[in-house]
Design a protein around this motif. Structure first.
Motif, PDB file in Angstrom:
ATOM      1  N   ALA A  42      38.332  -0.621  64.119  1.00  0.00           N
ATOM      2  CA  ALA A  42      37.648  -0.186  65.345  1.00  0.00           C
ATOM      3  C   ALA A  42      36.290   0.406  64.975  1.00  0.00           C
ATOM      4  O   ALA A  42      35.252   0.044  65.553  1.00  0.00           O
ATOM      5  CB  ALA A  42      38.492   0.836  66.093  1.00  0.00           C
ATOM      6  N   PHE A  46      46.819   9.467  67.298  1.00  0.00           N
ATOM      7  CA  PHE A  46      46.405  10.632  66.515  1.00  0.00           C
ATOM      8  C   PHE A  46      45.122  11.174  67.119  1.00  0.00           C
ATOM      9  O   PHE A  46      44.056  10.543  67.041  1.00  0.00           O
ATOM     10  CB  PHE A  46      46.212  10.250  65.043  1.00  0.00           C
ATOM     11  CG  PHE A  46      47.506   9.877  64.386  1.00  0.00           C
ATOM     12  CD1 PHE A  46      48.393  10.848  63.923  1.00  0.00           C
ATOM     13  CD2 PHE A  46      47.867   8.536  64.256  1.00  0.00           C
ATOM     14  CE1 PHE A  46      49.603  10.490  63.347  1.00  0.00           C
ATOM     15  CE2 PHE A  46      49.081   8.181  63.675  1.00  0.00           C
ATOM     16  CZ  PHE A  46      49.944   9.164  63.225  1.00  0.00           C
ATOM     17  N   ALA A  60      41.932   3.825  66.875  1.00  0.00           N
ATOM     18  CA  ALA A  60      40.604   4.203  66.364  1.00  0.00           C
ATOM     19  C   ALA A  60      40.635   4.352  64.851  1.00  0.00           C
ATOM     20  O   ALA A  60      40.396   5.427  64.303  1.00  0.00           O
ATOM     21  CB  ALA A  60      40.159   5.496  67.035  1.00  0.00           C
TER      22      ALA A  60
HETATM   23  N1  LIG Z   1      39.825  -9.161  61.479  1.00  0.00           N
HETATM   24  C1  LIG Z   1      39.752  -8.438  60.396  1.00  0.00           C
HETATM   25  O1  LIG Z   1      38.976  -8.746  59.514  1.00  0.00           O
HETATM   26  C2  LIG Z   1      40.620  -7.217  60.252  1.00  0.00           C
HETATM   27  C3  LIG Z   1      40.405  -6.339  59.195  1.00  0.00           C
HETATM   28  C4  LIG Z   1      41.206  -5.200  59.107  1.00  0.00           C
HETATM   29  C5  LIG Z   1      42.205  -4.970  60.032  1.00  0.00           C
HETATM   30  N2  LIG Z   1      42.418  -5.854  61.044  1.00  0.00           N
HETATM   31  C6  LIG Z   1      43.519  -5.640  62.005  1.00  0.00           C
HETATM   32  O2  LIG Z   1      43.214  -4.506  62.796  1.00  0.00           O
HETATM   33  C7  LIG Z   1      44.387  -3.754  63.070  1.00  0.00           C
HETATM   34  C8  LIG Z   1      44.167  -2.306  62.639  1.00  0.00           C
HETATM   35  O3  LIG Z   1      43.783  -2.258  61.284  1.00  0.00           O
HETATM   36  P1  LIG Z   1      42.942  -1.019  60.687  1.00  0.00           P
HETATM   37  O4  LIG Z   1      42.487  -1.414  59.348  1.00  0.00           O
HETATM   38  O5  LIG Z   1      41.956  -0.542  61.664  1.00  0.00           O
HETATM   39  O6  LIG Z   1      44.120   0.050  60.526  1.00  0.00           O
HETATM   40  P2  LIG Z   1      43.990   1.621  60.635  1.00  0.00           P
HETATM   41  O7  LIG Z   1      45.294   2.163  60.215  1.00  0.00           O
HETATM   42  O8  LIG Z   1      42.763   2.087  59.945  1.00  0.00           O
HETATM   43  O9  LIG Z   1      43.800   1.890  62.201  1.00  0.00           O
HETATM   44  C9  LIG Z   1      44.810   1.808  63.135  1.00  0.00           C
HETATM   45  C10 LIG Z   1      44.643   2.952  64.123  1.00  0.00           C
HETATM   46  O10 LIG Z   1      45.661   2.826  65.110  1.00  0.00           O
HETATM   47  C11 LIG Z   1      46.220   4.106  65.327  1.00  0.00           C
HETATM   48  N3  LIG Z   1      47.587   3.968  65.775  1.00  0.00           N
HETATM   49  C12 LIG Z   1      48.715   3.833  65.024  1.00  0.00           C
HETATM   50  N4  LIG Z   1      49.794   3.703  65.824  1.00  0.00           N
HETATM   51  C13 LIG Z   1      49.328   3.735  67.081  1.00  0.00           C
HETATM   52  C14 LIG Z   1      49.951   3.650  68.343  1.00  0.00           C
HETATM   53  N5  LIG Z   1      51.266   3.448  68.468  1.00  0.00           N
HETATM   54  N6  LIG Z   1      49.168   3.745  69.447  1.00  0.00           N
HETATM   55  C15 LIG Z   1      47.839   3.921  69.337  1.00  0.00           C
HETATM   56  N7  LIG Z   1      47.187   4.021  68.171  1.00  0.00           N
HETATM   57  C16 LIG Z   1      47.920   3.920  67.056  1.00  0.00           C
HETATM   58  C17 LIG Z   1      46.113   4.824  63.993  1.00  0.00           C
HETATM   59  O11 LIG Z   1      46.120   6.231  64.167  1.00  0.00           O
HETATM   60  C18 LIG Z   1      44.782   4.321  63.480  1.00  0.00           C
HETATM   61  O12 LIG Z   1      43.725   5.162  63.879  1.00  0.00           O
HETATM   62  C19 LIG Z   1      45.524  -4.466  62.353  1.00  0.00           C
HETATM   63  O13 LIG Z   1      46.230  -5.269  63.253  1.00  0.00           O
HETATM   64  C20 LIG Z   1      44.828  -5.337  61.332  1.00  0.00           C
HETATM   65  O14 LIG Z   1      45.538  -6.537  61.044  1.00  0.00           O
HETATM   66  C21 LIG Z   1      41.629  -6.957  61.175  1.00  0.00           C
END
Ligand SMILES: NC(=O)c1ccc[n+]([C@@H]2O[C@H](COP(=O)([O-])OP(=O)(O)OC[C@H]3O[C@@H](n4cnc5c(N)ncnc54)[C@H](O)[C@@H]3O)[C@@H](O)[C@H]2O)c1
Length: 370
Positions: free
Chosen positions: A17, A41, A13
């Protein structure tokens, strides 16, 4: 809940997300309902649930899958956890929309697709750049044969200062790679798709960490680093933890003799206008941004500017398109997923070979890595 609505659950999240997946799913109120969100978290899961009116928040994915039995799961965790949650969700009976890069190796990605095939569910990789109007138009021109034989292409996603200063993007332990995995994977996937998915057979790569692990005292914006809507679940960022590349480059040989160059940076001293994508063909050439097709007419060289219709003005437009498409495919209203297994594996194999080559210092055949 109406009987034919799909239950959606979110794993991870964070930024994507909250800013993309949840709004995109909520944009399909007749098709889906978000029933739960999970994050290791607890505060992230709770805050996300509260903010979007999602009934349940969890810190344990097994428990969520068991209790909520979602039809679709969005996997939005850092890269290193894509595989485990995708396989878990598929085995629990859900279709999975997994963020890019689908995994941190082609081998892991193949295992994820194998699982999907074994359990009879769909695995859809979020290569959102494929929904860009220019990419779709470029592909159409290529499919019409307007480029002739394509023999060389370049794609560069270059940020001068755009390190994502949230989450754990900068840490190998959680994301395995830097800009090559973050933005390079989008441009490589889109380029190969436009070109008709020629197989990557070898790569020579190099990665650098020269800038992002120091404090330059610069003011930078979240929007410049890919979070146009800001952050919903900010986490502390420490440049001293930065241990992925801040610039990566790969030169790839494709089956049939064509070659392509990929470059990606989060931090590099680049001037305005460097970067972008172009393809050279025997009958014409293409530049993606702004979309320009060059060819000859009679005794003149001409430049053609296709009029690509305006896309919906919404942040993370591609996520809205991909969620809608995923639902249509699950319902059988559209035939097949836009991103196919072989395409996703081709991209992952290329990235594996680039990283391997950066490590060993010479060109690496893709088959030697996988
Ligand atoms: N398509 C796109 O345009 C785009 C843009 C940004 C990010 N992404 C992808 O989305 C994914 C997440 O990126 P983000 O920017 O949301 O990062 P983020 O760090 O904001 O969110 C990741 C979330 O996952 C949680 N998390 C971490 N470890 C975990 C675990 N083991 N189990 C469950 N939850 C866990 C974190 O607490 C955090 O809330 C990445 O793979 C990234 O490459 C894609």
């Amino acid at each position: 809940m109406a009987k034919d609505k799909f239950k959606v659950a979110i794993i991870g999240a964070g930024m994507i997300a909250n800013a993309a997946h949840i709004p995109a799913w909520k944009d399909l109120p007749n098709d889906v309902e978000i029933v739960a969100v999970m994050d290791v978290f607890e505060a992230n899961a709770q805050n996300t649930a509260k903010m979007h009116g999602i009934p349940k928040a969890y810190t344990n994915a097994e428990k969520m899958l068991e209790e909520c039995k979602p039809d679709i799961v969005s996997v939005c965790t850092p890269n290193c956890y894509h595989k485990q949650y995708t396989i878990l969700s598929l085995e629990a009976g859900a279709h999975v929309l997994c963020e890019k890069p689908v995994a941190t190796s082609a081998r892991d990605a193949a295992e994820m697709f194998d699982t999907a095939e074994r359990v009879g569910k769909l695995l859809f990789v979020g290569q959102t750049m494929r929904w860009s109007g220019n990419v779709i138009a470029a592909k159409e021109l290529v499919d019409l044969g307007k480029l002739g034989e394509m023999y060389y292409a370049e794609t560069a996603s270059l940020r001068r200062r755009g390190v994502p200063k949230w989450g754990m993007f900068h840490m190998k332990e959680h994301n395995a790679g830097g800009p090559l995995y973050d933005i390079g994977v989008h441009s490589l996937d889109a380029l190969l798709w436009i070109m008709g998915n020629p197989k990557v057979i070898a790569a020579s790569g190099a990665t650098y960490l020269k800038i992002a692990n120091r404090d330059e005292g610069l003011r930078t914006s979240l929007a410049d680093s890919g979070a146009p809507l800001g952050l919903f679940t900010p986490r502390p960022y420490d440049y001293r933890e930065f241990n992925v590349e801040d610039f990566g480059v790969g030169f790839m040989r494709l089956e049939g003799g064509a070659t392509i160059y990929l470059k990606a940076s989060w931090a590099a001293n680049i001037a305005e206008g460097m970067g972008g994508t172009f393809i050279l063909g025997t009958e014409g050439g293409l530049k993606l941004q702004p979309l320009t097709y060059v060819t000859n007419m009679g005794s003149y060289m001409v430049d053609v500017t296709p009029h690509v219709p305006q896309e919906r003005q919404v942040a993370f437009f591609g996520h809205f398109k991909e969620c809608e498409h995923f639902v249509r495919v699950i319902r059988g209203e559209e035939k097949e997923l836009l991103v196919k297994r072989a395409e996703a594996l081709n991209v992952m194999r290329a990235l594996d070979a680039i990283y391997k080559s950066a490590e060993v210092g010479h060109e690496v055949p893709v088959e030697d890595v996988n």
